[in-house]
Structures are given as structure tokens and as C-alpha cells.
Design a protein around this motif. Sequence first.
Motif, short mmCIF file in Angstrom:
data_model
loop_
_atom_site.label_atom_id
_atom_site.label_comp_id
_atom_site.label_asym_id
_atom_site.label_seq_id
_atom_site.Cartn_x
_atom_site.Cartn_y
_atom_site.Cartn_z
N GLN A 25 0.83 -1.20 0.00
CA GLN A 25 0.00 0.00 0.00
C GLN A 25 0.87 1.25 0.00
O GLN A 25 0.57 2.22 -0.68
CB GLN A 25 -0.91 -0.02 1.23
N PHE A 26 1.95 1.22 0.76
CA PHE A 26 2.87 2.36 0.78
C PHE A 26 3.48 2.57 -0.60
O PHE A 26 3.55 3.69 -1.09
CB PHE A 26 3.98 2.16 1.82
N GLN A 27 3.91 1.49 -1.24
CA GLN A 27 4.52 1.60 -2.57
C GLN A 27 3.51 2.11 -3.61
O GLN A 27 3.88 2.88 -4.50
CB GLN A 27 5.09 0.24 -3.01
N GLU A 28 2.25 1.69 -3.50
CA GLU A 28 1.22 2.20 -4.40
C GLU A 28 1.07 3.70 -4.22
O GLU A 28 0.91 4.44 -5.20
CB GLU A 28 -0.11 1.51 -4.14
N GLY A 29 1.10 4.15 -2.97
CA GLY A 29 1.01 5.58 -2.70
C GLY A 29 2.20 6.33 -3.27
O GLY A 29 2.06 7.44 -3.80
N LEU A 30 3.37 5.73 -3.17
CA LEU A 30 4.58 6.35 -3.71
C LEU A 30 4.48 6.48 -5.23
O LEU A 30 4.81 7.53 -5.79
CB LEU A 30 5.79 5.50 -3.32
N ALA A 31 4.00 5.44 -5.88
CA ALA A 31 3.83 5.50 -7.34
C ALA A 31 2.81 6.56 -7.72
O ALA A 31 3.01 7.31 -8.69
CB ALA A 31 3.40 4.13 -7.88
N ALA A 32 1.73 6.66 -6.95
CA ALA A 32 0.71 7.68 -7.23
C ALA A 32 1.29 9.08 -7.06
O ALA A 32 1.07 9.95 -7.91
CB ALA A 32 -0.49 7.48 -6.31
N ASP A 34 4.43 9.97 -7.27
CA ASP A 34 5.39 10.20 -8.35
C ASP A 34 4.69 10.58 -9.66
O ASP A 34 5.24 11.34 -10.46
CB ASP A 34 6.26 8.96 -8.58
N ALA A 35 3.48 10.05 -9.85
CA ALA A 35 2.71 10.36 -11.05
C ALA A 35 1.91 11.65 -10.91
O ALA A 35 1.23 12.06 -11.84
CB ALA A 35 1.77 9.20 -11.37
N GLY A 36 1.98 12.29 -9.74
CA GLY A 36 1.26 13.53 -9.52
C GLY A 36 -0.16 13.33 -9.02
O GLY A 36 -0.92 14.30 -8.91
N ASP A 37 -0.54 12.10 -8.72
CA ASP A 37 -1.88 11.79 -8.22
C ASP A 37 -1.85 11.82 -6.70
O ASP A 37 -1.85 10.79 -6.03
CB ASP A 37 -2.32 10.42 -8.74
N TYR A 38 -1.83 13.03 -6.16
CA TYR A 38 -1.67 13.21 -4.72
C TYR A 38 -2.90 12.78 -3.93
O TYR A 38 -2.77 12.30 -2.80
CB TYR A 38 -1.29 14.66 -4.41
N ALA A 39 -4.07 12.90 -4.51
CA ALA A 39 -5.29 12.47 -3.82
C ALA A 39 -5.24 10.97 -3.53
O ALA A 39 -5.60 10.52 -2.44
CB ALA A 39 -6.52 12.83 -4.63
N THR A 40 -4.78 10.20 -4.50
CA THR A 40 -4.66 8.75 -4.30
C THR A 40 -3.58 8.43 -3.28
O THR A 40 -3.77 7.57 -2.42
CB THR A 40 -4.37 8.04 -5.64
N ALA A 41 -2.45 9.12 -3.37
CA ALA A 41 -1.37 8.90 -2.40
C ALA A 41 -1.88 9.18 -0.98
O ALA A 41 -1.62 8.39 -0.06
CB ALA A 41 -0.18 9.78 -2.73
N ILE A 42 -2.61 10.26 -0.82
CA ILE A 42 -3.15 10.59 0.50
C ILE A 42 -4.12 9.52 0.98
O ILE A 42 -4.08 9.08 2.13
CB ILE A 42 -3.82 11.99 0.48
N SER A 55 7.00 6.57 7.80
CA SER A 55 7.24 6.95 6.40
C SER A 55 6.00 7.56 5.78
O SER A 55 6.07 8.54 5.04
CB SER A 55 7.70 5.74 5.59
N ALA A 56 4.84 6.96 6.06
CA ALA A 56 3.59 7.50 5.54
C ALA A 56 3.32 8.88 6.16
O ALA A 56 2.89 9.80 5.47
CB ALA A 56 2.44 6.55 5.82
N GLN A 57 3.58 9.02 7.45
CA GLN A 57 3.39 10.30 8.12
C GLN A 57 4.28 11.37 7.49
O GLN A 57 3.83 12.48 7.20
CB GLN A 57 3.71 10.18 9.61
N TYR A 58 5.52 11.03 7.26
CA TYR A 58 6.48 11.97 6.66
C TYR A 58 6.02 12.40 5.27
O TYR A 58 5.99 13.59 4.95
CB TYR A 58 7.86 11.33 6.60
N ASN A 59 5.68 11.42 4.44
CA ASN A 59 5.29 11.73 3.06
C ASN A 59 3.99 12.54 3.01
O ASN A 59 3.85 13.43 2.17
CB ASN A 59 5.19 10.46 2.23
N LEU A 60 3.04 12.25 3.90
CA LEU A 60 1.84 13.08 3.96
C LEU A 60 2.20 14.51 4.34
O LEU A 60 1.65 15.46 3.78
CB LEU A 60 0.85 12.50 4.98
N GLY A 61 3.11 14.64 5.28
CA GLY A 61 3.56 15.98 5.68
C GLY A 61 4.19 16.74 4.53
O GLY A 61 3.93 17.94 4.35
#
Length: 70
Positions: A25-32, A34-42, A55-61
Amino acid sequence: MRRILLAAVIVLSTTMGNTMAEAGQFQEGLAAADAGDYATAIRLWRPLAEGGDASAQYNLGIIHNRGQGA
């Protein structure tokens, strides 16, 4: 003794299964992201972050700090 060993194996396999699913799930968020799909990553990272994944907390921040959050 066998019961204790069996219980330990069940607990570990359940925990490892969740960890592997969370890693996916984290990797899917990272791919999203990277593709500019921030809503999906969130959407993917928020439950992980709420569960204590640093890591998820950091990236959301980072997403929110850059104004890319929804």
C-alpha cells in the motif's frame, strides 16, 4: 509446547501478512505521488500514518507542506 509454538506461528504469519500488505500500500502511494496523483497517495497513506507508519506520516507531511494535498 506445541500449542504455544502453533500460536506463535499464527501470530507471526498474521503480523507479517499485514506488514507486507502495508508495504504494498505504501509503494502504491509512492507510485501515485510520483505520477502527480496526490489524492490517491493521501488516500493510501492516511490509514498507514494513523496506524503509526513514520514513512507515511512523513510523506503526507511533505505533500501537505507543498500544498499538494486535497
